[in-house]
Design a protein around this motif. Structure first.
Motif, PDB file in Angstrom:
ATOM      1  N   HIS A 167     -63.249  33.154 163.277  1.00  0.00           N
ATOM      2  CA  HIS A 167     -62.755  32.202 162.277  1.00  0.00           C
ATOM      3  C   HIS A 167     -63.494  32.392 160.951  1.00  0.00           C
ATOM      4  O   HIS A 167     -62.891  32.396 159.881  1.00  0.00           O
ATOM      5  N   SER A 168     -64.814  32.554 161.045  1.00  0.00           N
ATOM      6  CA  SER A 168     -65.639  32.615 159.834  1.00  0.00           C
ATOM      7  C   SER A 168     -65.328  33.814 158.949  1.00  0.00           C
ATOM      8  O   SER A 168     -65.400  33.728 157.720  1.00  0.00           O
ATOM      9  N   SER A 169     -65.000  34.941 159.556  1.00  0.00           N
ATOM     10  CA  SER A 169     -64.707  36.129 158.751  1.00  0.00           C
ATOM     11  C   SER A 169     -63.472  35.908 157.887  1.00  0.00           C
ATOM     12  O   SER A 169     -63.405  36.380 156.746  1.00  0.00           O
ATOM     13  N   LYS A 217     -68.336  30.650 143.449  1.00  0.00           N
ATOM     14  CA  LYS A 217     -69.388  29.829 144.049  1.00  0.00           C
ATOM     15  C   LYS A 217     -69.088  29.436 145.495  1.00  0.00           C
ATOM     16  O   LYS A 217     -69.846  28.683 146.105  1.00  0.00           O
ATOM     17  N   GLY A 218     -68.002  29.936 146.022  1.00  0.00           N
ATOM     18  CA  GLY A 218     -67.636  29.625 147.399  1.00  0.00           C
ATOM     19  C   GLY A 218     -68.717  30.047 148.380  1.00  0.00           C
ATOM     20  O   GLY A 218     -69.342  31.101 148.210  1.00  0.00           O
ATOM     21  N   LYS A 219     -68.930  29.241 149.428  1.00  0.00           N
ATOM     22  CA  LYS A 219     -70.007  29.535 150.374  1.00  0.00           C
ATOM     23  C   LYS A 219     -69.612  29.122 151.787  1.00  0.00           C
ATOM     24  O   LYS A 219     -68.930  28.120 151.990  1.00  0.00           O
ATOM     25  N   LEU A 220     -70.071  29.915 152.750  1.00  0.00           N
ATOM     26  CA  LEU A 220     -69.862  29.618 154.162  1.00  0.00           C
ATOM     27  C   LEU A 220     -71.205  29.544 154.864  1.00  0.00           C
ATOM     28  O   LEU A 220     -72.047  30.429 154.695  1.00  0.00           O
ATOM     29  N   ILE A 221     -71.406  28.484 155.629  1.00  0.00           N
ATOM     30  CA  ILE A 221     -72.612  28.360 156.458  1.00  0.00           C
ATOM     31  C   ILE A 221     -72.180  28.457 157.910  1.00  0.00           C
ATOM     32  O   ILE A 221     -71.341  27.674 158.378  1.00  0.00           O
ATOM     33  N   GLY A 222     -72.715  29.424 158.630  1.00  0.00           N
ATOM     34  CA  GLY A 222     -72.396  29.610 160.036  1.00  0.00           C
ATOM     35  C   GLY A 222     -73.555  29.157 160.902  1.00  0.00           C
ATOM     36  O   GLY A 222     -74.690  29.587 160.694  1.00  0.00           O
TER      37      GLY A 222
END
Length: 317
Positions: free
Chosen positions: A35-37, A46-51
């Motif tokens: 999902h995260s990919s 400025k988009g960011k993903l924290i896994g």
């Protein structure tokens, strides 16, 4: 063994999160980053993903898969119940979306060493986080008969819970229970032959042991309100469940956050002061399509529910 897991309800989750290119998103059950990919690929600027994941194998696999997006991704080994602490340490106060995929990964089920499956003869482990001291082996050998019956009944929904617990306790009087196949034989002896025809007799007990070992339902209950509080206005919380116990918790708590009013039904106006935090987007859960079921049979029990944060400040009624 390579960490592999087919992402369930992938398109439905991406659509449900309503991703903003410069938004901040959290995958609380990172797994192999399926999902995260996709989430990361939709972020810019400025988009960011924290896994977040507590499984070290998942962290290693996800780190490799998310390498092309490392400029916008932070990976943390932790339990999603500590999401606020994780975000605080990253200097983040609010996010635009949170995803939880509560299923056990194919890697965890198929890795003989992890002890999640009754299909392989292995040590009784079942820990999502190998830093934890509680294992399935400890549970079956140290819990009382009443405690074992309770978790098998409540978490496994097995009508033979009392008899299974009795057989486990009688067996361990003479020998410490060490392996999955050893436990399989104990469970098999506790269930009438005619009731073992359709499903593996150990299935429900293993589910119960895994839930107890990892405090899965308590973690879920204690996290939903906190995660909703961490959302920006119009932010969304998407949760995929895989059995009725989880789905019941999500459905109930989503409804409570949408309408927290405690006033008697005959009151003309709300006086309790409890305010709605948003709206349940999914009146009924989203289920896998026939096409997905053909590709991935393990998606059969998956249900997706979505909650949208709305800071309208309105009372719950």
């Amino acid at each position: 063994m390579e960490f592999s897991h087919v992402s369930v309800l992938l398109n439905e989750c991406i659509e449900g999160l309503n991703i903003k290119p410069e938004g901040i998103y959290v995958d609380g059950t990172l797994g192999g980053a399926g999902h995260s990919s996709v989430i990361a690929s939709k972020l810019t600027g400025k988009g960011k993903l924290i896994g977040i994941d507590q499984d070290k194998d998942a962290i290693e696999a996800a780190s490799r898969r998310l390498e092309p997006f490392k400029d916008r991704v932070s990976i943390v080994r932790n339990n999603y119940c500590n999401i606020k602490t994780v975000l605080d340490e990253l200097g983040i106060t609010k996010v635009d979306g949170i995803l939880l995929d509560l299923g056990v990964s194919s890697y965890q089920l198929d890795n003989e060493e992890r002890g999640f499956s009754y299909r392989f003869d292995s040590k009784l482990d079942m820990r999502m986080d190998d830093r934890s001291t509680l294992t399935a082996e400890k549970i079956v050998n140290e819990y009382s008969q009443n405690e074992l019956a309770r978790i098998i009944r409540d978490y496994g929904e097995d009508k033979f819970a009392n008899n299974i617990a009795k057989h486990i306790v009688n067996y361990r009087k003479n020998k410490h229970i060490e392996t999955t196949f050893e436990l399989n034989e104990i469970i098999k002896a506790a269930i009438p032959a005619k009731m073992r025809a359709d499903k593996h007799p150990s299935k429900r007990t293993y589910q119960a042991l895994r839930i107890e070992c990892n405090s899965e339902l308590d973690v879920l209950k204690d996290s939903i309100a906190q995660m909703i509080d961490l959302l920006n206005d119009d932010g969304r919380l998407c949760i995929i469940t895989f059995h009725s116990l989880e789905d019941r918790i999500v459905k109930t708590l989503f409804k409570k956050e949408e309408n927290p009013c405690t006033c008697p039904p005959n009151f003309p106006v709300c006086v309790c002061g409890q305010k709605s935090k948003g709206k349940v987007i999914t009146g009924k859960p989203i289920l896998p399509t026939d096409e997905e079921l053909k590709i991935n049979s393990r998606s059969a029990s998956a249900k997706l529910r979505i909650f949208e944060k709305r800071d309208g400040g309105k009372n719950g009624r």
